[in-house]
Design an enzyme around this catalytic site. Structure first.
Site, PDB file in Angstrom:
ATOM      1  N   ASP A 163      13.120 109.307 -15.243  1.00 25.37           N
ATOM      2  CA  ASP A 163      12.333 109.008 -14.008  1.00 25.37           C
ATOM      3  C   ASP A 163      13.349 108.669 -12.937  1.00 25.37           C
ATOM      4  OD1 ASP A 163      13.240 106.411 -14.864  1.00 25.37           O
ATOM      5  OD2 ASP A 163      11.217 105.749 -15.269  1.00 25.37           O
ATOM      6  N   GLU A 166      16.123 106.804 -14.343  1.00 25.45           N
ATOM      7  CA  GLU A 166      17.010 107.527 -15.445  1.00 25.45           C
ATOM      8  C   GLU A 166      16.704 106.984 -16.819  1.00 25.45           C
ATOM      9  OE1 GLU A 166      20.893 107.209 -13.137  1.00 25.45           O
ATOM     10  OE2 GLU A 166      19.798 109.101 -12.919  1.00 25.45           O
ATOM     11  N   GLU A 320      22.690  96.247  -5.275  1.00 26.29           N
ATOM     12  CA  GLU A 320      21.695  97.053  -5.940  1.00 26.29           C
ATOM     13  C   GLU A 320      20.488  96.269  -6.350  1.00 26.29           C
ATOM     14  OE1 GLU A 320      22.123  98.589 -10.344  1.00 26.29           O
ATOM     15  OE2 GLU A 320      21.570 100.531  -9.483  1.00 26.29           O
TER      16      GLU A 320
HETATM   17  C1  BGC Z   1      19.429 103.868 -10.896  1.00 24.24           C
HETATM   18  C2  BGC Z   1      19.048 105.268 -10.136  1.00 24.24           C
HETATM   19  C3  BGC Z   1      20.262 105.477  -9.197  1.00 24.24           C
HETATM   20  C4  BGC Z   1      21.395 105.287  -9.888  1.00 24.24           C
HETATM   21  C5  BGC Z   1      22.481 105.348  -8.841  1.00 24.24           C
HETATM   22  C6  BGC Z   1      20.675 103.926 -11.320  1.00 24.24           C
HETATM   23  O1  BGC Z   1      20.867 102.478 -12.148  1.00 24.24           O
HETATM   24  O2  BGC Z   1      18.230 103.628 -12.003  1.00 24.24           O
HETATM   25  O3  BGC Z   1      17.623 104.929  -9.580  1.00 24.24           O
HETATM   26  O4  BGC Z   1      19.830 106.845  -8.738  1.00 24.24           O
HETATM   27  O5  BGC Z   1      21.649 104.014 -10.526  1.00 24.24           O
HETATM   28  O6  BGC Z   1      22.262 104.135  -7.619  1.00 24.24           O
END
Ligand code: BGC
Length: 372
Positions: A163, A166, A320
């Site tokens: 999803d 990931e 993040e």
């Molecule tokens: C997130 C993803 C994202 C990726 C890079 C992962 O930890 O779950 O949504 O695309 O990091 O930012």
């Protein structure tokens, strides 16, 4: 936070986005985090949307050109995937497209992290189309890549895959389907995809979500499950597959706000999230705020904008996720910090969602823009 402060942070965010963009056009997810040096179609498509809206259209074009190259360089693989599925079989796993690429355009060489994720390709179609329309650009250079992606999604859209986060690769995720529906519909509207080819996929996906991805009148995290995931808001805004004023939208939002929204702003991914303890994600605050802005709930949108800005470091970098506020599983923070170090900061996708939400609220960057 004052509008002037927001305008400054928007300008800073655009600098973070364009300053970290690779010369070849890819955007690293985060320049400072061990495993985020790749360029994801998912993150990048939202990052390009921010650049396209807020004064850096050249950056968005460079990203879209890079994406088109990633796809056309792999045309043989795409054709094999399409032929195998149309013939009733399955291609070799290595023929499916990855979710991200190295900045110089190679498949990632990381075993054990499910690379087969289809949402990014739908999101790319949506983002590319929006950029071309916004700036009146010629779609011709993208036709081949778009045709490959449309065919690829037409045969892969209903396969289980990882999803947005990931995870849960054995499931079929409603926000992944939303990204594919939104992207294919946008490409057809823009004359980049044949409505006759796309129509049946849109109809089948819509029926599947209605029958198996909707419970008690609201969208669910994956088909046949009853959990909520904040990424579902994307089915409303920006992918517009769910009527933003309808009952399903209202019930989905109510569930997201009940389970995942913190009273002061900030949105968790889903209740079982243990990554860094399960903090609150600026990306999701931006997504929720964007939906509110689009549907006229300006004060609610502004609350998310203020919350995101409050997560910035003193030099204007967004993480993040926020882990110094309430965590869903606080005991899980230390193990992740020991494994990978502190939360990825800056995360370009966080900056992007902040810029998009600010733009949706009519807040534009300070100063003359020097972006391409
Ligand atoms: C997130 C993803 C994202 C990726 C890079 C992962 O930890 O779950 O949504 O695309 O990091 O930012």
């Amino acid at each position: 936070m004052s509008t002037t402060d927001h305008r400054r942070l928007v300008a800073r965010s655009l600098d973070v986005i364009t300053g970290n963009q690779d010369a070849g056009g890819g955007y690293p997810a985060s320049p400072a985090y061990p495993v985020y040096g790749f360029s994801w179609f998912r993150d990048g498509s939202f990052i390009a949307e921010a650049a396209s809206r807020a004064g850096a259209p050249g950056s968005a074009t460079a990203f879209h050109d890079w994406c088109a190259r990633m796809v056309t360089d792999r045309a043989d693989r795409v054709l094999r995937v399409v032929a195998a599925h149309r013939g009733g079989g399955r291609p070799a796993d290595r023929d499916y497209l990855p979710t991200r690429f190295t900045l110089d355009g190679r498949d990632p060489d990381v075993a054990g992290w499910g690379e087969f994720q289809t949402d990014g390709y739908g999101t790319w179609l949506w983002s590319l189309t929006a950029h071309l329309e916004r700036h009146g650009l010629d779609p011709a250079p993208y036709r081949d890549a778009v045709a490959l992606v449309v065919d690829y999604l037409a045969v892969t859209w209903d396969l289980p895959c990882n999803d947005w986060w990931e995870e849960s690769g054995d499931e079929r995720h409603v926000s992944t389907l939303g990204a594919i529906q939104g992207g294919l519909a946008a490409a057809a509207r823009a004359g980049l995809a044949d409505p006759e080819a796309v129509g049946p996929v849109l109809a089948d996906a819509g029926n599947l979500v209605a029958e198996e991805g909707t419970l008690r009148g609201r969208l669910t995290k994956w088909l046949g499950n009853d959990a909520v995931d904040a990424s579902l808001v994307a089915c409303l805004t920006p992918f517009a597959v769910t009527d933003p004023y309808g009952r399903v939208a209202a019930r989905t939002l109510a569930a997201v706000e009940r389970d995942l929204l913190e009273p002061g702003g900030g949105v968790h991914r889903y209740l079982d999230d243990v990554f860094y303890g399960g903090g609150q994600w600026p990306v999701l605050a931006g997504l929720l705020g964007w939906h509110h802005a689009r549907t006229g709930r300006t004060a609610a949108a502004r609350r998310q904008l203020d919350w995101i800005a409050a997560q910035a470091t003193p030099d204007g970098l967004l993480p993040e996720q926020a882990v110094d506020a309430r965590l869903l599983h606080p005991e899980q923070l230390a193990p992740w910090e020991e494994r990978w170090g502190p939360v990825a900061t800056p995360l370009l996708w966080s900056h992007a969602m902040y810029v998009i939400l600010a733009d949706a609220l009519g807040i534009h960057p300070t100063g003359p823009t020097h972006h391409p």
